[in-house]
Scaffold this motif. Structure first.
Motif, PDB file in Angstrom:
ATOM      1  N   THR A 158       0.701  -0.997   0.064  1.00 34.44           N
ATOM      2  CA  THR A 158      -0.085  -0.047   0.395  1.00 34.44           C
ATOM      3  C   THR A 158       0.971   1.542   0.298  1.00 34.44           C
ATOM      4  O   THR A 158       0.674   2.088  -0.511  1.00 34.44           O
ATOM      5  N   LEU A 159       2.354   0.707   0.757  1.00 35.93           N
ATOM      6  CA  LEU A 159       2.888   2.372   0.887  1.00 35.93           C
ATOM      7  C   LEU A 159       3.313   2.923  -0.628  1.00 35.93           C
ATOM      8  O   LEU A 159       3.853   3.649  -0.651  1.00 35.93           O
ATOM      9  N   LEU A 160       3.734   1.852  -1.200  1.00 35.61           N
ATOM     10  CA  LEU A 160       4.847   1.670  -2.623  1.00 35.61           C
ATOM     11  C   LEU A 160       3.261   2.334  -4.096  1.00 35.61           C
ATOM     12  O   LEU A 160       4.204   3.108  -4.192  1.00 35.61           O
ATOM     13  N   MET A 161       1.936   1.960  -3.306  1.00 37.06           N
ATOM     14  CA  MET A 161       1.350   1.808  -3.904  1.00 37.06           C
ATOM     15  C   MET A 161       1.397   3.803  -3.965  1.00 37.06           C
ATOM     16  O   MET A 161       0.792   4.611  -5.255  1.00 37.06           O
TER      17      MET A 161
ATOM     18  N   ARG B 228       1.744   6.942  -7.202  1.00 36.61           N
ATOM     19  CA  ARG B 228       1.249   7.684  -7.594  1.00 36.61           C
ATOM     20  C   ARG B 228       1.130   9.437  -7.091  1.00 36.61           C
ATOM     21  O   ARG B 228       0.987   9.770  -6.998  1.00 36.61           O
ATOM     22  N   GLY B 229       2.311   9.546  -6.507  1.00 37.10           N
ATOM     23  CA  GLY B 229       2.417  10.723  -5.826  1.00 37.10           C
ATOM     24  C   GLY B 229       2.359  11.481  -4.972  1.00 37.10           C
ATOM     25  O   GLY B 229       1.999  12.870  -4.905  1.00 37.10           O
ATOM     26  N   GLU B 230       1.300  10.344  -4.398  1.00 36.30           N
ATOM     27  CA  GLU B 230       0.351  11.035  -3.222  1.00 36.30           C
ATOM     28  C   GLU B 230       1.038  10.890  -1.777  1.00 36.30           C
ATOM     29  O   GLU B 230       2.218  10.814  -1.359  1.00 36.30           O
ATOM     30  N   ARG B 231       1.057  12.190  -0.789  1.00 35.61           N
ATOM     31  CA  ARG B 231       1.212  12.023   0.623  1.00 35.61           C
ATOM     32  C   ARG B 231       1.536  10.795   1.489  1.00 35.61           C
ATOM     33  O   ARG B 231       0.409  10.745   2.236  1.00 35.61           O
TER      34      ARG B 231
END
Length: 298
Positions: A209-212, A216-219
Motif C-alpha cells: 500500500t505504501l509503494l502504491m 501515485r505521488g500521494e502524501r
C-alpha cells in the motif's frame, strides 16, 4: 476520543489510548525478568527505554496530534537505543543495523495497520506466541508477556470496541515485536528468513500500500483508508470477518514457519518467497475486486 470520519473505519466516537495497559504490563514483565535474570538486565533496560520513548510519543499524539516527523525522530531514537544495546551485547553491526531498521519499520507498520477492531492486537498476540514457541529463556518470557497483555486487552477491543489501542499501543506493539524478533535471530533460535513469515500479513499489506501511494505521488505519510483491510471493510465486510481472515493467514504462516525449520536454506528461502508472492497476489485481488465495485481508495 477517536471521532468517526472519512479516514476512519468506525462509526461511533470511541476513546483511544487503551494500549497503555499493554505497555505497563510489558514494563512490569521486564522488571521481573531483570531481577530474576540479571545477566539480561542491560538488554531489558534498553528495550524498556525504547518502549517508553515510543509509547510516550504515541500517548502525546493520542491527546494532541504532533508532527509525523517528530514522532519518526522519537522512533529513530528508540530504535538507536535498542540497536546500541544489541551491538554492545553481540558485537555484530549487521544485527544492530537490522535492529534499528526493523524497530522503526514495525512501529510504523503496526500504527498503519491499527484501523479496525481487534486487528493489531490479534496479530501481535499470534506473532509473539509464534516467537515464544521457537525461543527459550528471557526473551521467550517477554514474548509470552506481550501475548498475555494483548489477550487481556482484546475483550475491550474485539469484536466490539469500547476502547482503541491508540498510537501509544500500536507503536509499542511494533517496537516490542521488532525487539523480540531480533533477539530470536541473535540467539539463533530459528533461521531469520522464517521469522518474516508470521509478520507477512502486515508487511505485505502495509508495504504494498505504501509503494502504491508513493507511485501515485500521494502524501504517503498522511492518514488514509487504502490498506486492503480498510478497502475490504468499506466494501461491506465486518471488522470481525476481516480480523479473522488475517488471523487465519497468520496461523498458516506460523505453521509454515514451524514446518520449514528443518529444511535446507535454499528450500527455506524459496518457501518464504513463495509465501510473500502469494500474499502479494491476494493483496492485488482484493484491490481489483474493490476497483470493480467502484471502491477505489481516496
Amino acid at each position: 476520543m477517536d471521532q468517526p470520519g472519512e479516514r476512519r473505519s468506525h462509526a461511533v466516537s470511541t476513546p483511544r489510548g487503551g494500549g497503555i495497559a499493554i505497555v505497563v504490563a510489558l514494563l512490569v514483565a521486564c522488571a521481573a525478568l531483570a531481577i530474576r535474570l540479571p545477566d539480561q538486565a542491560w538488554m531489558l533496560v534498553a528495550f524498556a527505554v525504547g518502549l517508553v520513548l515510543v509509547a510516550g510519543a504515541g500517548w502525546l499524539d493520542d491527546h494532541r496530534p504532533t508532527s509525523p516527523w517528530v514522532r519518526l525522530g522519537v522512533h529513530a531514537l528508540a530504535a538507536a537505543v535498542f540497536a546500541a544495546a544489541v551491538q554492545y551485547a553481540y558485537a555484530d553491526p549487521w544485527l544492530a543495523g537490522a535492529a534499528f531498521v526493523l524497530a522503526i519499520g514495525l512501529v510504523n507498520v503496526w500504527n498503519f495497520m491499527d484501523g479496525i477492531n481487534g486487528l493489531a492486537a490479534t496479530q501481535a498476540a499470534l506473532v509473539s506466541l509464534a516467537l515464544a514457541a521457537v525461543m527459550s529463556g528471557t526473551w521467550a518470557g517477554v514474548a509470552l508477556a506481550l501475548a498475555a497483555a494483548c489477550l487481556g486487552f482484546l475483550p475491550f477491543n474485539f469484536p466490539k470496541a469500547v476502547i482503541f489501542l491508540g498510537d501509544v499501543g500500536s507503536g509499542s506493539l511494533g517496537f516490542a515485536l521488532a525487539a523480540i524478533t531480533i533477539m530470536a535471530t541473535a540467539t539463533q533460535s530459528i533461521a531469520w528468513p522464517l521469522l518474516l513469515l508470521p509478520l507477512s500479513a502486515f508487511l505485505i499489506d502495509a508495504g504494498l500500500t505504501l509503494l502504491m501511494r508513493m507511485h501515485r505521488g500521494e502524501r504517503w505519510w498522511t492518514a488514509h483508508v487504502q490498506h486492503s483491510y480498510q478497502v475490504w471493510v468499506r466494501g461491506g465486510a465486518t471488522h470481525t470477518r476481516v480480523t479473522f481472515a488475517y488471523m487465519a493467514w497468520t496461523l498458516l504462516s506460523v505453521a509454515l514457519m514451524l514446518g520449514l525449520r528443518a529444511a535446507s536454506p535454499l528450500f527455506m528461502l524459496c518457501g518464504v518467497m513463495a509465501w510473500y508472492t502469494s500474499g502479494a497476489f491476494i493483496w492485488w485481488l482484493l484491490r481489483r475486486a474493490a476497483a470493480q465495485r467502484g471502491l477505489r481508495g481516496n
